[in-house]
Motif scaffolding. Structure first.
Motif, PDB file in Angstrom:
ATOM      1  N   ARG A  63       0.720  -1.152  -0.062  1.00 24.95           N
ATOM      2  CA  ARG A  63      -0.015  -0.106  -0.077  1.00 24.95           C
ATOM      3  C   ARG A  63       0.759   1.207  -0.114  1.00 24.95           C
ATOM      4  NH1 ARG A  63      -4.384   1.813   4.724  1.00 24.95           N
ATOM      5  NH2 ARG A  63      -5.275   3.333   3.654  1.00 24.95           N
ATOM      6  N   ASP A  64       0.367   2.534  -0.296  1.00 21.49           N
ATOM      7  CA  ASP A  64       0.964   3.708  -0.314  1.00 21.49           C
ATOM      8  C   ASP A  64       1.483   3.835   1.036  1.00 21.49           C
ATOM      9  OD1 ASP A  64       1.275   6.371   0.234  1.00 21.49           O
ATOM     10  OD2 ASP A  64      -0.390   7.079  -1.029  1.00 21.49           O
ATOM     11  N   PRO A  65       2.813   3.957   1.500  1.00 20.67           N
ATOM     12  CA  PRO A  65       3.182   3.881   2.734  1.00 20.67           C
ATOM     13  C   PRO A  65       2.754   5.310   3.523  1.00 20.67           C
ATOM     14  CG  PRO A  65       5.147   4.488   1.233  1.00 20.67           C
ATOM     15  CD  PRO A  65       3.658   4.030   0.455  1.00 20.67           C
ATOM     16  N   VAL A  66       2.497   6.383   2.843  1.00 17.44           N
ATOM     17  CA  VAL A  66       2.022   7.381   3.652  1.00 17.44           C
ATOM     18  C   VAL A  66       0.532   7.156   4.028  1.00 17.44           C
ATOM     19  CG1 VAL A  66       1.674   9.878   3.543  1.00 17.44           C
ATOM     20  CG2 VAL A  66       3.722   9.162   2.443  1.00 17.44           C
ATOM     21  N   GLN A  67      -0.057   6.751   3.137  1.00 19.68           N
ATOM     22  CA  GLN A  67      -1.718   6.601   3.623  1.00 19.68           C
ATOM     23  C   GLN A  67      -1.719   5.282   4.724  1.00 19.68           C
ATOM     24  OE1 GLN A  67      -4.309   8.389   2.908  1.00 19.68           O
ATOM     25  NE2 GLN A  67      -3.124   9.721   1.915  1.00 19.68           N
ATOM     26  N   GLN A  68      -0.652   4.480   4.695  1.00 23.81           N
ATOM     27  CA  GLN A  68      -0.871   3.387   5.543  1.00 23.81           C
ATOM     28  C   GLN A  68      -0.300   3.809   6.916  1.00 23.81           C
ATOM     29  OE1 GLN A  68       1.774  -0.147   4.125  1.00 23.81           O
ATOM     30  NE2 GLN A  68       1.576  -0.990   6.371  1.00 23.81           N
ATOM     31  N   TRP A  69       0.568   4.736   6.859  1.00 26.94           N
ATOM     32  CA  TRP A  69       0.969   5.094   8.011  1.00 26.94           C
ATOM     33  C   TRP A  69      -0.058   6.168   8.746  1.00 26.94           C
ATOM     34  CZ3 TRP A  69       1.748  10.196  10.009  1.00 26.94           C
ATOM     35  CH2 TRP A  69       2.359  10.265  11.346  1.00 26.94           C
ATOM     36  N   LEU A  70      -0.459   6.922   7.998  1.00 22.60           N
ATOM     37  CA  LEU A  70      -1.783   7.968   8.350  1.00 22.60           C
ATOM     38  C   LEU A  70      -2.807   6.947   8.945  1.00 22.60           C
ATOM     39  CD1 LEU A  70      -1.693  10.560   5.508  1.00 22.60           C
ATOM     40  CD2 LEU A  70      -1.094  10.792   7.947  1.00 22.60           C
ATOM     41  N   SER A  71      -3.053   5.935   8.280  1.00 18.98           N
ATOM     42  CA  SER A  71      -4.105   4.952   8.792  1.00 18.98           C
ATOM     43  C   SER A  71      -3.796   4.452  10.457  1.00 18.98           C
ATOM     44  CB  SER A  71      -4.344   3.588   8.075  1.00 18.98           C
ATOM     45  OG  SER A  71      -5.377   2.865   8.488  1.00 18.98           O
ATOM     46  N   PHE A  72      -2.638   4.323  10.646  1.00 13.24           N
ATOM     47  CA  PHE A  72      -2.258   4.158  12.138  1.00 13.24           C
ATOM     48  C   PHE A  72      -2.620   5.433  13.006  1.00 13.24           C
ATOM     49  CE2 PHE A  72       1.848   1.813  10.848  1.00 13.24           C
ATOM     50  CZ  PHE A  72       1.196   0.704  10.369  1.00 13.24           C
ATOM     51  N   TYR A  73      -2.235   6.590  12.398  1.00  7.73           N
ATOM     52  CA  TYR A  73      -2.267   7.802  13.005  1.00  7.73           C
ATOM     53  C   TYR A  73      -3.667   8.303  13.435  1.00  7.73           C
ATOM     54  CZ  TYR A  73      -1.138  12.648  14.320  1.00  7.73           C
ATOM     55  OH  TYR A  73      -1.059  13.997  15.077  1.00  7.73           O
ATOM     56  N   SER A  74      -4.639   7.698  12.364  1.00  2.57           N
ATOM     57  CA  SER A  74      -6.089   8.382  12.459  1.00  2.57           C
ATOM     58  C   SER A  74      -6.846   7.559  13.422  1.00  2.57           C
ATOM     59  CB  SER A  74      -6.818   8.016  11.068  1.00  2.57           C
ATOM     60  OG  SER A  74      -6.919   6.502  10.656  1.00  2.57           O
ATOM     61  N   LEU A  75      -6.160   6.404  14.140  1.00  9.05           N
ATOM     62  CA  LEU A  75      -6.823   5.588  15.055  1.00  9.05           C
ATOM     63  C   LEU A  75      -6.332   5.983  16.372  1.00  9.05           C
ATOM     64  CD1 LEU A  75      -6.638   2.110  13.541  1.00  9.05           C
ATOM     65  CD2 LEU A  75      -8.807   3.311  13.733  1.00  9.05           C
ATOM     66  N   ARG A  76      -5.470   7.094  16.467  1.00  7.19           N
ATOM     67  CA  ARG A  76      -5.218   7.604  17.939  1.00  7.19           C
ATOM     68  C   ARG A  76      -6.366   8.222  18.495  1.00  7.19           C
ATOM     69  NH1 ARG A  76       0.657  10.640  18.026  1.00  7.19           N
ATOM     70  NH2 ARG A  76       1.933   8.762  17.202  1.00  7.19           N
ATOM     71  N   ARG A  77      -6.738   7.855  19.863  1.00  3.15           N
ATOM     72  CA  ARG A  77      -7.735   8.238  20.637  1.00  3.15           C
ATOM     73  C   ARG A  77      -7.562   9.359  21.304  1.00  3.15           C
ATOM     74  NH1 ARG A  77     -11.797   4.849  19.934  1.00  3.15           N
ATOM     75  NH2 ARG A  77     -11.431   2.627  19.316  1.00  3.15           N
ATOM     76  N   ARG A  78      -6.036   9.502  21.509  1.00  3.38           N
ATOM     77  CA  ARG A  78      -5.536  10.771  22.184  1.00  3.38           C
ATOM     78  C   ARG A  78      -4.125  10.876  21.648  1.00  3.38           C
ATOM     79  NH1 ARG A  78      -4.263   8.187  28.286  1.00  3.38           N
ATOM     80  NH2 ARG A  78      -3.452   6.226  27.595  1.00  3.38           N
ATOM     81  N   PRO A  79      -3.331  11.867  21.803  1.00  2.00           N
ATOM     82  CA  PRO A  79      -2.045  12.131  21.366  1.00  2.00           C
ATOM     83  C   PRO A  79      -1.062  10.869  21.916  1.00  2.00           C
ATOM     84  CG  PRO A  79      -2.496  13.766  22.933  1.00  2.00           C
ATOM     85  CD  PRO A  79      -3.750  13.067  22.706  1.00  2.00           C
ATOM     86  N   ARG A  80      -1.550   9.693  21.628  1.00  2.00           N
ATOM     87  CA  ARG A  80      -0.415   8.796  22.065  1.00  2.00           C
ATOM     88  C   ARG A  80      -0.465   7.608  21.145  1.00  2.00           C
ATOM     89  NH1 ARG A  80       0.238  11.985  25.390  1.00  2.00           N
ATOM     90  NH2 ARG A  80       0.322  11.891  27.668  1.00  2.00           N
ATOM     91  N   PRO A  81       0.938   7.058  21.033  1.00  2.00           N
ATOM     92  CA  PRO A  81       1.045   6.314  19.908  1.00  2.00           C
ATOM     93  C   PRO A  81       0.142   4.845  19.830  1.00  2.00           C
ATOM     94  CG  PRO A  81       2.570   5.833  21.162  1.00  2.00           C
ATOM     95  CD  PRO A  81       2.083   7.210  21.741  1.00  2.00           C
ATOM     96  N   THR A  82      -0.474   4.292  18.850  1.00  2.00           N
ATOM     97  CA  THR A  82      -1.112   3.316  18.469  1.00  2.00           C
ATOM     98  C   THR A  82      -0.450   2.158  18.856  1.00  2.00           C
ATOM     99  OG1 THR A  82      -0.971   3.073  16.225  1.00  2.00           O
ATOM    100  CG2 THR A  82      -2.833   4.496  17.104  1.00  2.00           C
ATOM    101  N   TYR A  83      -1.117   0.869  18.777  1.00  2.00           N
ATOM    102  CA  TYR A  83      -0.534  -0.409  19.054  1.00  2.00           C
ATOM    103  C   TYR A  83       0.349  -0.674  17.786  1.00  2.00           C
ATOM    104  CZ  TYR A  83      -0.216  -5.442  18.506  1.00  2.00           C
ATOM    105  OH  TYR A  83       0.021  -6.893  18.354  1.00  2.00           O
ATOM    106  N   PHE A  84      -0.131  -0.373  16.553  1.00  2.00           N
ATOM    107  CA  PHE A  84       0.501  -0.372  15.262  1.00  2.00           C
ATOM    108  C   PHE A  84       1.926   0.429  15.421  1.00  2.00           C
ATOM    109  CE2 PHE A  84      -4.060  -0.269  14.349  1.00  2.00           C
ATOM    110  CZ  PHE A  84      -4.123  -1.565  14.496  1.00  2.00           C
ATOM    111  N   GLU A  85       2.002   1.504  16.010  1.00  2.00           N
ATOM    112  CA  GLU A  85       3.257   2.412  15.918  1.00  2.00           C
ATOM    113  C   GLU A  85       4.270   1.666  16.940  1.00  2.00           C
ATOM    114  OE1 GLU A  85       2.184   6.761  15.964  1.00  2.00           O
ATOM    115  OE2 GLU A  85       0.285   5.716  16.460  1.00  2.00           O
ATOM    116  N   LEU A  86       3.621   1.368  18.077  1.00  2.00           N
ATOM    117  CA  LEU A  86       4.627   0.474  19.225  1.00  2.00           C
ATOM    118  C   LEU A  86       5.050  -0.630  18.688  1.00  2.00           C
ATOM    119  CD1 LEU A  86       2.129   1.072  22.312  1.00  2.00           C
ATOM    120  CD2 LEU A  86       4.177   2.577  21.472  1.00  2.00           C
ATOM    121  N   CYS A  87       4.318  -1.264  17.814  1.00  3.86           N
ATOM    122  CA  CYS A  87       5.092  -2.659  17.202  1.00  3.86           C
ATOM    123  C   CYS A  87       6.092  -2.242  16.203  1.00  3.86           C
ATOM    124  CB  CYS A  87       3.755  -3.477  16.502  1.00  3.86           C
ATOM    125  SG  CYS A  87       2.908  -4.221  17.532  1.00  3.86           S
TER     126      CYS A  87
END
Length: 373
Positions: free
Chosen positions: A151-175
């Motif tokens: 997938r387009d890597p920018v949109q893929q990463w933005l998909s992680f970012y869009s799931l943030r419920r607060r300004p903290r990294p998501t599970y995907f980012e932590l992995c």
């Protein structure tokens, strides 16, 4: 045509349409489509929890409705809890395993799932976001038909970012922080990008907690660079093992391409999933202040991957997915050709761009990502 009992592996990163592709395989008769068979939560499942989570209640914007994600694993439940032969360390501990390495425990777990499907006359399908780094190991042990989703890597990463419920990294980012910190020979790279060194000690839960503690307030650019480093290393390791490479962005917008991919899968493994309902999600509207070209160039320079991206032996899909993706999010005052040149100049350096002949790029861009090797 190959026998439909061939084991099928669908490899991807997180937020890369793997759930959709798995869902379309699952809809076929005579298959057992295992969803995320390396997920650490499988160590805790029971007959009750196996059916608890569905696409509708997950909050992850997945297709599939009310059908439980994990129902196929009911044949592998251990009466003592979890799945037979599964260990939560399988999730990421051996993500970067080399093709010739031995891992008898992981092998026994997968052999059990394959056997459970075949004794029922079903084709085993493994769709997972945790296999790019071990694709070569899987091919050596299990053969099969291997599909890589990109997938387009920018949109893929933005998909992680869009799931943030607060300004903290998501599970995907932590992995991705964990995978970067444990990449073979990547200690200096990890320190350069993350600003910290992690020893990789403890369970996955403890390692996720360690990176969360140090990086929970890290700028978005740090998360993006960690993701891109893992994205590049993962695909460079996995793509040579692919029987079929699928551009999921194109799959969603080009029906002719979708038909080609369906036909290639049928030719490769005897199964023909239907992708006619594939739709591209809208571009993410919330874009953090990341200097995309600068961030990407730093990663490529630190990893010394110029030749791997634009050289004569480079996987064409990487060049295609990186260049337009960065052009699309980088403002430019001129036409599309200049936009592409500017994006590539920022990504891999001006001199490297001048060495990539225009005719060679045009020929590369014209190739179909769905064609078999």
């Amino acid at each position: 045509m190959p026998s439909p009992t061939t084991t099928v592996f669908v490899h991807s990163g997180w937020r890369c349409s793997s759930t959709y592709v798995w869902h379309r395989f699952r809809a076929l008769a005579g298959v057992r489509a295992y969803y995320e068979p390396w997920h650490e939560q499988l160590a805790r499942v029971s007959a009750e929890t196996l059916r608890a989570e569905t696409p509708d209640n997950s909050g992850l914007r997945h297709p599939g409705g009310t059908e439980p994600y994990l129902k196929e694993f009911e044949v592998a439940l251990d009466p003592a809890g979890g799945l037979r032969n599964f260990d939560p360390s399988f999730a990421l501990d051996r993500f970067w395993i080399e093709p010739e390495a031995s891992d008898l425990a992981q092998q026994a777990y997968l052999e059990g799932l394959v056997e459970a499907a075949r004794t029922r006359g079903e084709t085993p399908i493994f769709a997972c976001c945790r296999t790019l780094g071990r694709a070569g190991w899987l091919r050596r042990r299990f053969g099969g038909f291997h599909v890589m989703l990109v997938r387009d890597p920018v949109q893929q990463w933005l998909s992680f970012y869009s799931l943030r419920r607060r300004p903290r990294p998501t599970y995907f980012e932590l992995c991705h922080y964990v995978l970067l910190s444990e990449m073979a020979g990547g200690d200096d790279l990890s320190h350069a990008l993350l600003g910290h060194r992690f020893d990789g000690a403890g369970t996955l839960e403890e390692r996720l907690a360690a990176v969360r503690g140090k990086l929970k307030r890290a700028p978005a650019s740090v998360s993006f660079q960690a993701f891109l480093a893992v994205w590049l290393r993962s695909y460079l390791k996995a793509l040579p093992e692919a029987d079929l490479v699928v551009d999921v962005d194109r799959l969603a917008r080009d029906q002719a391409y979708a038909r080609e991919v369906e036909a290639a899968i049928q030719a490769g493994c005897g199964l023909k999933p239907d992708f006619s309902d594939c739709r591209a999600p809208a571009p993410h509207g919330i874009v953090p202040p990341v200097q995309w070209r600068k961030a990407a160039r730093e990663v490529v320079d630190l990893m010394d991957l110029h030749e791997a991206i634009v050289g004569p032996q480079a996987p064409p899909i990487l060049f295609r997915k990186l260049a337009p993706a960065f052009a699309a999010v980088t403002p430019a005052p001129v036409g599309p050709i200049m936009k592409l040149g500017e994006a590539l100049g920022g990504l891999i350096g001006g001199e490297a761009v001048t060495r990539a002949p225009a005719k060679a790029y045009a020929a590369t861009a014209a190739r179909t990502d769905g064609s078999r090797r």
